[in-house]
Design a protein around this motif. Sequence first.
Motif, mmCIF file in Angstrom:
data_model
loop_
_atom_site.group_PDB
_atom_site.id
_atom_site.type_symbol
_atom_site.label_atom_id
_atom_site.label_comp_id
_atom_site.label_asym_id
_atom_site.label_seq_id
_atom_site.Cartn_x
_atom_site.Cartn_y
_atom_site.Cartn_z
ATOM 1 N N VAL A 61 22.907 -13.783 3.010
ATOM 2 C CA VAL A 61 21.840 -13.360 2.104
ATOM 3 C C VAL A 61 20.657 -12.818 2.898
ATOM 4 O O VAL A 61 20.029 -11.818 2.519
ATOM 5 C CB VAL A 61 21.409 -14.550 1.218
ATOM 6 N N CYS A 89 12.222 -11.139 -10.040
ATOM 7 C CA CYS A 89 13.284 -12.148 -9.987
ATOM 8 C C CYS A 89 12.726 -13.543 -10.221
ATOM 9 O O CYS A 89 13.341 -14.362 -10.931
ATOM 10 C CB CYS A 89 13.999 -12.088 -8.638
ATOM 11 N N LEU A 111 25.377 -12.973 -12.237
ATOM 12 C CA LEU A 111 24.753 -11.970 -11.374
ATOM 13 C C LEU A 111 25.417 -11.960 -10.001
ATOM 14 O O LEU A 111 25.669 -10.888 -9.422
ATOM 15 C CB LEU A 111 23.255 -12.256 -11.236
ATOM 16 N N ALA A 112 25.745 -13.149 -9.477
ATOM 17 C CA ALA A 112 26.429 -13.236 -8.187
ATOM 18 C C ALA A 112 27.807 -12.600 -8.262
ATOM 19 O O ALA A 112 28.219 -11.865 -7.351
ATOM 20 C CB ALA A 112 26.545 -14.710 -7.768
ATOM 21 N N HIS A 115 27.465 -8.935 -8.179
ATOM 22 C CA HIS A 115 27.133 -8.509 -6.816
ATOM 23 C C HIS A 115 28.369 -8.486 -5.924
ATOM 24 O O HIS A 115 28.580 -7.539 -5.160
ATOM 25 C CB HIS A 115 26.079 -9.460 -6.246
ATOM 26 N N GLN A 119 30.021 -5.100 -4.238
ATOM 27 C CA GLN A 119 30.169 -4.909 -2.795
ATOM 28 C C GLN A 119 31.526 -4.286 -2.480
ATOM 29 O O GLN A 119 31.618 -3.381 -1.652
ATOM 30 C CB GLN A 119 30.020 -6.227 -2.036
ATOM 31 N N GLN A 333 18.233 -15.539 -2.760
ATOM 32 C CA GLN A 333 19.545 -15.172 -3.287
ATOM 33 C C GLN A 333 19.427 -14.094 -4.353
ATOM 34 O O GLN A 333 20.099 -13.057 -4.296
ATOM 35 C CB GLN A 333 20.157 -16.438 -3.890
ATOM 36 N N ALA A 334 18.564 -14.339 -5.344
ATOM 37 C CA ALA A 334 18.404 -13.386 -6.441
ATOM 38 C C ALA A 334 17.880 -12.046 -5.923
ATOM 39 O O ALA A 334 18.327 -10.973 -6.354
ATOM 40 C CB ALA A 334 17.459 -13.963 -7.490
ATOM 41 N N HIS A 336 18.276 -10.799 -2.940
ATOM 42 C CA HIS A 336 19.397 -10.176 -2.228
ATOM 43 C C HIS A 336 20.327 -9.451 -3.195
ATOM 44 O O HIS A 336 20.731 -8.309 -2.956
ATOM 45 C CB HIS A 336 20.145 -11.268 -1.463
ATOM 46 N N TYR A 337 20.668 -10.102 -4.311
ATOM 47 C CA TYR A 337 21.564 -9.477 -5.287
ATOM 48 C C TYR A 337 20.979 -8.179 -5.829
ATOM 49 O O TYR A 337 21.687 -7.175 -5.974
ATOM 50 C CB TYR A 337 21.817 -10.431 -6.463
ATOM 51 N N ASP A 340 20.270 -5.238 -3.057
ATOM 52 C CA ASP A 340 21.482 -4.595 -2.572
ATOM 53 C C ASP A 340 21.970 -3.482 -3.497
ATOM 54 O O ASP A 340 22.789 -2.659 -3.086
ATOM 55 C CB ASP A 340 22.589 -5.639 -2.373
#
Length: 347
Positions: A61, A89, A111-112, A115, A119, A333-334, A336-337, A340
């Motif tokens: 992350v 976020c 959301l993860a 993501h 990717q 974390q949020a 990063h999502y 990206d």
Amino acid sequence: MTVSFKQPWIRSARYDGLLILAPPFLALLAVLLLPAPYRHSARMPLLAWVGLVVLIDVAHVYGTLFQTYFDPVKRRERQLLLWVVPLACYAGGVALHSLGGMVFWRVLAYLAVFHFIRQQYGFLRIYSRYDTPAPGQWLNTALVYYATIYPLLYWHLSPGRNFTWFIEGEFFQADWPLGRFIATGLYVALIAAYLIREAVAWRRTRWLNLPRNLLLGGTLVSWYAGIVWFNGDLAFTLLNVVSHGIPYLALVWHGGPTPRSAPRPVRRGAWAGRYGLLVFLGAVALFAYLEEGLWDGLVWREHGRVFGWFQSLPAVDNAQLLMWLVPLLALPQATHYVLDGFIWRRK
């Protein structure tokens, strides 16, 4: 007819092969070598949790920092975005948590998942950038998406599994055998159609896009084996985390794909210099340890042996305080999502 095309590596066959394309296959080999209980149970050794969750999953992350906040040029170019995203976020996280802890974790889990899926699609786009338009090219996109969506459908349409994304109950689940059967049929049909298309292309040109095919094969392997084939927390974590985190860190370290004639991306800021790789890996590992230590000391209280220094922190169980604290701890974390979705876009 034989056609000679340059393979669309991001950096080189060796670099991409080892750090971006091989991890799913190496993770599968590691799972196959595990004792049977670890492939089909919720057992997770502490050392494996530290190595996989802290040093890869959480650490990757923070790789985003080196493509944003730690790069002086990109920081200036994206100044507004880098302010707005974390603030939005956090505000959104507090609002969701005010509706209930499960609401927050459920939204974060989906959301993860989005993501992780994107990717794989992003890597597909990179490895397809030299492809010439051809009939059936849509199968590339269809397969990379369904290679990830089918195992998730299987998970949602099955009784309880021995693993979770974040916490128990985050996904909507219902035991529907017919739904699993239909989803599996479409899965097999898409794979067959893609293989036929590639076989026809090989027969016509005697050339295949090697990294694209390895990427799709690795995506099929990691998602199917981690969720459908095996039903164990360690197996799922190994396949999920290694296949996602290591390629991401490798992409960040290299700096992303470049046009054929362009020079390799220049590193600036915190990771430049002779010891840049040590700075990079050491920083993401340190940030991950500090974040997980705060989670464990303030919220979870599950790994005191690893985060002994953090056990002196007061455990927070007040719902009002958690409403503000949990979204703050989850903010890297949020962010990063969301970031990206912007930082890797190329014309």
